[in-house]
Design a protein around this motif. Structure first.
Motif, PDB file in Angstrom:
ATOM      1  N   ILE A 179       1.070  -0.836   0.106  1.00 14.15           N
ATOM      2  CA  ILE A 179       0.038  -0.334  -0.180  1.00 14.15           C
ATOM      3  C   ILE A 179       1.067   1.091   0.198  1.00 14.15           C
ATOM      4  CG2 ILE A 179      -1.568   1.187   1.543  1.00 14.15           C
ATOM      5  CD1 ILE A 179      -3.035  -0.673  -0.027  1.00 14.15           C
ATOM      6  N   GLU A 180       0.882   2.183  -1.185  1.00 11.75           N
ATOM      7  CA  GLU A 180       1.545   3.720  -0.896  1.00 11.75           C
ATOM      8  C   GLU A 180       0.292   4.235  -1.217  1.00 11.75           C
ATOM      9  OE1 GLU A 180       4.625   5.446  -3.928  1.00 11.75           O
ATOM     10  OE2 GLU A 180       3.809   3.131  -4.248  1.00 11.75           O
ATOM     11  N   HIS A 181       0.866   5.829  -0.904  1.00 10.52           N
ATOM     12  CA  HIS A 181       0.728   6.975  -0.430  1.00 10.52           C
ATOM     13  C   HIS A 181       0.637   7.642  -2.265  1.00 10.52           C
ATOM     14  CE1 HIS A 181      -0.719   8.113   3.275  1.00 10.52           C
ATOM     15  NE2 HIS A 181       0.047   6.930   3.775  1.00 10.52           N
ATOM     16  N   LEU A 182      -0.438   6.572  -3.282  1.00 14.92           N
ATOM     17  CA  LEU A 182      -0.462   6.894  -4.638  1.00 14.92           C
ATOM     18  C   LEU A 182      -1.580   6.887  -5.420  1.00 14.92           C
ATOM     19  CD1 LEU A 182       0.641   6.692  -7.003  1.00 14.92           C
ATOM     20  CD2 LEU A 182       1.339   4.433  -6.916  1.00 14.92           C
ATOM     21  N   GLY A 183      -2.865   7.511  -5.860  1.00 12.83           N
ATOM     22  CA  GLY A 183      -4.127   7.346  -6.665  1.00 12.83           C
ATOM     23  C   GLY A 183      -4.526   7.730  -5.310  1.00 12.83           C
ATOM     24  N   ARG A 184      -5.644   5.872  -5.468  1.00  7.36           N
ATOM     25  CA  ARG A 184      -6.736   6.135  -4.312  1.00  7.36           C
ATOM     26  C   ARG A 184      -6.593   4.255  -3.193  1.00  7.36           C
ATOM     27  NH1 ARG A 184     -11.947   4.464  -5.398  1.00  7.36           N
ATOM     28  NH2 ARG A 184     -11.416   3.698  -7.469  1.00  7.36           N
TER      29      ARG A 184
ATOM     30  N   TYR B  30       4.973  -0.485   2.801  1.00  8.61           N
ATOM     31  CA  TYR B  30       4.351   0.786   3.574  1.00  8.61           C
ATOM     32  C   TYR B  30       5.064   1.915   3.750  1.00  8.61           C
ATOM     33  CZ  TYR B  30       1.570   4.286   5.705  1.00  8.61           C
ATOM     34  OH  TYR B  30       0.511   5.535   5.850  1.00  8.61           O
ATOM     35  N   PRO B  31       5.457   2.851   3.173  1.00  7.21           N
ATOM     36  CA  PRO B  31       4.022   3.377   2.417  1.00  7.21           C
ATOM     37  C   PRO B  31       4.307   4.244   0.913  1.00  7.21           C
ATOM     38  CG  PRO B  31       5.546   5.508   4.164  1.00  7.21           C
ATOM     39  CD  PRO B  31       6.333   3.924   3.902  1.00  7.21           C
ATOM     40  N   GLY B  32       5.682   3.550   0.700  1.00  2.00           N
ATOM     41  CA  GLY B  32       6.059   3.769  -0.402  1.00  2.00           C
ATOM     42  C   GLY B  32       7.391   2.465  -0.801  1.00  2.00           C
ATOM     43  N   GLY B  33       7.571   2.156  -2.140  1.00  2.81           N
ATOM     44  CA  GLY B  33       7.561   3.151  -3.208  1.00  2.81           C
ATOM     45  C   GLY B  33       7.788   4.339  -3.449  1.00  2.81           C
ATOM     46  N   ASN B  34       7.934   5.169  -4.841  1.00  8.25           N
ATOM     47  CA  ASN B  34       8.535   6.681  -4.913  1.00  8.25           C
ATOM     48  C   ASN B  34       7.538   7.250  -4.102  1.00  8.25           C
ATOM     49  OD1 ASN B  34       9.252   5.522  -7.050  1.00  8.25           O
ATOM     50  ND2 ASN B  34       8.512   6.199  -8.462  1.00  8.25           N
ATOM     51  N   PHE B  35       7.216   7.211  -3.131  1.00 12.80           N
ATOM     52  CA  PHE B  35       6.971   8.412  -2.500  1.00 12.80           C
ATOM     53  C   PHE B  35       7.334   8.504  -1.280  1.00 12.80           C
ATOM     54  CE2 PHE B  35       4.042   8.972   2.438  1.00 12.80           C
ATOM     55  CZ  PHE B  35       3.086  10.203   1.693  1.00 12.80           C
ATOM     56  N   VAL B  36       8.085   7.763  -0.879  1.00 10.18           N
ATOM     57  CA  VAL B  36       8.445   7.437   1.005  1.00 10.18           C
ATOM     58  C   VAL B  36      10.314   8.449   0.183  1.00 10.18           C
ATOM     59  CG1 VAL B  36      10.068   5.621   0.341  1.00 10.18           C
ATOM     60  CG2 VAL B  36       9.363   6.580   2.853  1.00 10.18           C
ATOM     61  N   SER B  37      10.539   8.842  -0.791  1.00  5.66           N
ATOM     62  CA  SER B  37      11.766   9.524  -1.074  1.00  5.66           C
ATOM     63  C   SER B  37      11.229  10.444  -0.562  1.00  5.66           C
ATOM     64  CB  SER B  37      12.088   9.197  -3.015  1.00  5.66           C
ATOM     65  OG  SER B  37      12.962   8.000  -2.627  1.00  5.66           O
TER      66      SER B  37
ATOM     67  N   ALA C 241       6.585  12.671  -5.977  1.00  9.70           N
ATOM     68  CA  ALA C 241       6.193  11.402  -6.539  1.00  9.70           C
ATOM     69  C   ALA C 241       5.781  11.446  -7.852  1.00  9.70           C
ATOM     70  CB  ALA C 241       6.635  10.322  -5.941  1.00  9.70           C
ATOM     71  N   TRP C 242       4.492  11.491  -7.812  1.00  6.87           N
ATOM     72  CA  TRP C 242       2.993  11.539  -8.299  1.00  6.87           C
ATOM     73  C   TRP C 242       2.535  12.430  -8.355  1.00  6.87           C
ATOM     74  CZ3 TRP C 242       3.713   6.896 -10.478  1.00  6.87           C
ATOM     75  CH2 TRP C 242       4.143   5.805  -9.770  1.00  6.87           C
ATOM     76  N   ARG C 243       2.991  13.736  -8.013  1.00  2.00           N
ATOM     77  CA  ARG C 243       3.199  15.144  -8.518  1.00  2.00           C
ATOM     78  C   ARG C 243       0.775  14.958  -7.873  1.00  2.00           C
ATOM     79  NH1 ARG C 243       5.818  18.271 -11.867  1.00  2.00           N
ATOM     80  NH2 ARG C 243       3.253  19.083 -12.526  1.00  2.00           N
ATOM     81  N   THR C 244       0.892  14.617  -6.470  1.00  2.45           N
ATOM     82  CA  THR C 244      -0.579  14.972  -5.963  1.00  2.45           C
ATOM     83  C   THR C 244      -0.309  16.427  -5.259  1.00  2.45           C
ATOM     84  OG1 THR C 244       0.110  12.765  -4.669  1.00  2.45           O
ATOM     85  CG2 THR C 244      -1.222  12.607  -6.906  1.00  2.45           C
ATOM     86  N   VAL C 245      -0.752  16.077  -3.907  1.00  2.00           N
ATOM     87  CA  VAL C 245      -1.702  16.207  -2.282  1.00  2.00           C
ATOM     88  C   VAL C 245      -1.366  15.944  -1.308  1.00  2.00           C
ATOM     89  CG1 VAL C 245      -2.729  18.523  -1.223  1.00  2.00           C
ATOM     90  CG2 VAL C 245      -2.235  19.549  -3.551  1.00  2.00           C
ATOM     91  N   GLU C 246      -0.859  15.551  -0.351  1.00  2.00           N
ATOM     92  CA  GLU C 246      -0.693  14.688   0.125  1.00  2.00           C
ATOM     93  C   GLU C 246      -1.222  15.501   1.296  1.00  2.00           C
ATOM     94  OE1 GLU C 246      -1.575  11.813   2.569  1.00  2.00           O
ATOM     95  OE2 GLU C 246      -1.096  10.913   0.589  1.00  2.00           O
TER      96      GLU C 246
ATOM     97  N   TRP D 263      14.014   8.998 -11.970  1.00  2.00           N
ATOM     98  CA  TRP D 263      13.130   9.001 -11.907  1.00  2.00           C
ATOM     99  C   TRP D 263      12.710   9.243 -10.318  1.00  2.00           C
ATOM    100  CZ3 TRP D 263      14.012   4.172 -13.032  1.00  2.00           C
ATOM    101  CH2 TRP D 263      13.387   3.478 -12.675  1.00  2.00           C
ATOM    102  N   GLN D 264      13.796   8.642  -9.070  1.00  2.00           N
ATOM    103  CA  GLN D 264      13.610   8.587  -7.972  1.00  2.00           C
ATOM    104  C   GLN D 264      13.970  10.113  -6.901  1.00  2.00           C
ATOM    105  OE1 GLN D 264      12.192   6.869  -4.833  1.00  2.00           O
ATOM    106  NE2 GLN D 264      12.255   5.892  -6.969  1.00  2.00           N
ATOM    107  N   ILE D 265      13.089  10.551  -6.141  1.00  2.00           N
ATOM    108  CA  ILE D 265      13.285  11.945  -5.837  1.00  2.00           C
ATOM    109  C   ILE D 265      14.420  11.233  -4.599  1.00  2.00           C
ATOM    110  CG2 ILE D 265      12.688  13.487  -3.983  1.00  2.00           C
ATOM    111  CD1 ILE D 265      10.000  12.897  -4.507  1.00  2.00           C
ATOM    112  N   GLY D 266      15.851  12.468  -5.272  1.00  2.00           N
ATOM    113  CA  GLY D 266      16.914  11.801  -4.411  1.00  2.00           C
ATOM    114  C   GLY D 266      17.996  10.586  -4.805  1.00  2.00           C
ATOM    115  N   HIS D 267      17.986  10.079  -6.247  1.00  2.00           N
ATOM    116  CA  HIS D 267      18.318   9.590  -6.608  1.00  2.00           C
ATOM    117  C   HIS D 267      20.022   9.875  -6.467  1.00  2.00           C
ATOM    118  CE1 HIS D 267      20.408   7.087 -10.261  1.00  2.00           C
ATOM    119  NE2 HIS D 267      21.043   8.342 -11.097  1.00  2.00           N
ATOM    120  N   LYS D 268      20.982   8.526  -6.288  1.00  2.63           N
ATOM    121  CA  LYS D 268      21.991   8.297  -5.755  1.00  2.63           C
ATOM    122  C   LYS D 268      22.670   7.665  -6.936  1.00  2.63           C
ATOM    123  CE  LYS D 268      21.294   9.536  -1.085  1.00  2.63           C
ATOM    124  NZ  LYS D 268      19.622  10.100  -1.797  1.00  2.63           N
ATOM    125  N   THR D 269      23.593   7.544  -7.187  1.00  2.00           N
ATOM    126  CA  THR D 269      25.021   6.817  -7.962  1.00  2.00           C
ATOM    127  C   THR D 269      24.947   5.398  -6.226  1.00  2.00           C
ATOM    128  OG1 THR D 269      27.158   7.188  -6.683  1.00  2.00           O
ATOM    129  CG2 THR D 269      26.399   8.042  -8.391  1.00  2.00           C
TER     130      THR D 269
END
Length: 502
Positions: A28-33, A70-77, A98-103, A180-186
């Motif tokens: 379960i991610e904080h994504l969509g519904r 939980y809670p992500g996924g891309n959201f967690v970054s 990550a998903w361009r929404t309002v949390e 695509w990841q927020i905070g992408h690293k080598t």
């Protein structure tokens, strides 16, 4: 025309591994519904006193996932866990990048843990190693797991939870190899951060298990180098490395689509080899296992998602409407994961509700099972036990991207406690039934108690709120045991569950 035949040899004494029940996990991610109008909707007619949808909980309990990521996924970054604790009225709205929404943070750690307890599942928690790091991870673990007498454990008590949650499985970030990841690293940057975070977290709670981020998929240009480098840094301080894979049928090629799980098998073998190479290189006694913590079919919703307006609260996102052929691929995936139960200890079908999910909900109506619900439900219900080391001979076919693909894919589980043998099998043949002959060495007194079949003449058939049983399994499969041999007929393009007991 001669009927095609496949042969399987089973021996009670030849096993692969006991199944870790976490292989039937979800996400379960904080994504969509997934959260809002998925598991949580206070104004829904089935909502309990805490706002959780009881109709959704009933379907989840059918599947009985033992662990949920939980809670992500891309959201967690990009997630600040502190936003989701304390009085709800004081929690901030955040732009979720990550998903361009309002949390809204209406649901956070304590609410989700309360829901998980009601669902009867453990939680696999992820920490933010994108925008944050060691300190936030340490504090979050203290909040969740420490009994009391420290700042963050006492803060949890102030928020109404006296006892610690004792969450034992933690992910060190998510898909950190992805641009695509927020905070992408080598790999070196992430490996160093994951190492230091792991040391601090295990210093605080030595009983936890940690999952380090592997490649986001097998096709990443950094694959293999990423795993090797990250494990060079972290090997002695983590327990699992993650794998993610999604399947697509963009070209509407059913034979190639059903063969894609061959690449999953190769992916697992490759990552196991890398883990064992680092083990040998470090002369270690420790074995790092695999956490396949994201997998599913995902492509139906791509066009709709491209048209969505940003910065909405819980808009429909990644709402794939799954058809019958998708259910076959999900079944094939579960078979592959179980065949590797000696090294794949955790797996999470992504995701559980509304977002690329086996369960869908209507905001103003009910909830229903998608086609992919059924193989997942069957595997979770009947797949707990010990994987037997099968020997298979099967007719084969070639597809666009794969050669010598077995028409039969199967795995067999022996549940000694229930004295029950279960065969999961998919017939990939698009034209005809497949006769299955299985030698049951050590199971001579067993008889068929049920042969479940999921089949449909329409590969594109789907379930909807109006027609929730359009694609549904039946128990009229044809199979019997004579002596020590099981003979079964697997209909063309079918998922089969054959259960035997004394």
């Amino acid at each position: 025309m001669t009927k095609k035949k496949a042969n399987v040899y089973l021996d009670r004494n030849f096993t692969v591994s006991e199944v870790d029940e976490r292989i039937f996990g979800s996400f379960i991610e904080h994504l969509g519904r997934a959260v809002y109008t998925g598991i949580y909707q206070p104004d829904h007619q089935t909502a309990d006193e805490n706002g959780f949808r009881e109709d959704v909980l009933e379907l989840i309990k059918e599947i009985d996932p033992p662990i949920i990521r939980y809670p992500g996924g891309n959201f967690v970054s990009g997630y600040n866990w502190e936003d989701g604790v304390g009085p709800v009225e004081d929690r901030p709205n955040r732009l979720e990048l990550a998903w361009r929404t309002v949390e809204t943070n209406e649901v956070g750690t304590n609410e989700f843990m309360q829901w998980a307890e009601k669902a009867g599942t453990d939680v696999m928690m992820a920490v933010n190693l994108g925008t944050r790091g060691i300190d936030a991870a340490r504090n979050y673990l203290e909040y969740c797991n420490h009994p009391g007498g420290s700042y963050y454990s006492d803060l949890r008590k102030e928020h109404g939870r006296e006892e610690p949650y004792n969450i034992k499985t933690w992910c060190l970030g998510n898909e950190m190899d992805g641009p695509w990841q927020i905070g992408h690293k080598t790999a070196d940057e992430y490996g160093r951060l994951a190492l230091e975070t792991a040391k601090v977290m295990k210093g605080l709670d030595p009983d936890i298990e940690l999952v380090v981020s592997g490649s986001s998929n097998r096709q990443m240009p950094t694959f293999a180098d990423w795993e090797a480098t990250v494990l060079e840094h972290t090997y002695e301080h983590i327990d699992y490395i993650s794998l993610h894979q999604y399947f697509r049928n963009d070209e509407d090629d059913i034979k190639n689509f059903l063969a894609q799980t061959e690449s999953l098998d190769d992916f697992i073998h490759s990552v196991v080899s890398i883990c064992d190479y680092i083990k040998a290189k470090k002369n270690s006694d420790k074995t790092v296992n695999l956490s396949f913590d994201e997998w599913n079919v995902w492509y139906h919703s791509d066009d709709a998602d491209k048209k969505r307006e940003p910065w909405q609260v819980a808009p429909p996102q990644l709402e794939d409407i799954y058809n019958f052929e998708d259910a076959l691929v999900v079944g094939l995936t579960l078979i592959t994961l179980l065949k590797h139960a000696d090294r794949v200890k955790i797996a999470n079908q992504a995701q559980l509700v509304n977002v690329i999910a086996p369960i869908m909900t209507s905001e103003d109506g009910g909830s229903w099972r998608q086609t992919i619900f059924y193989p997942y439900y069957h595997a979770s219900k009947f797949g707990r036990g010990t994987v037997l080391d099968s020997r298979v001979t099967s007719p084969t076919y070639d597809s666009k991207d794969f050669k010598d693909v077995d028409l039969l894919d199967q795995v067999t589980i022996f549940d000694e406690d229930k004295d029950e043998l279960t065969i999961f099998a998919v017939n990939r043949d698009t034209e005809s039934a497949l006769e299955l002959d299985t030698q049951l060495n050590g199971f001579e007194d067993y008889q068929v108690v049920e042969h479940i079949v999921l089949e449909n003449e329409d590969l594109k058939a789907v379930n909807t709120e109006e027609n929730p049983n359009n694609v549904k399994p039946h128990s009229n499969g044809s199979s019997e045991v004579k002596g020590n041999k099981l003979t079964a007929e697997l209909p063309k393009l079918s998922w089969n569950v054959i259960r035997l007991t004394k």
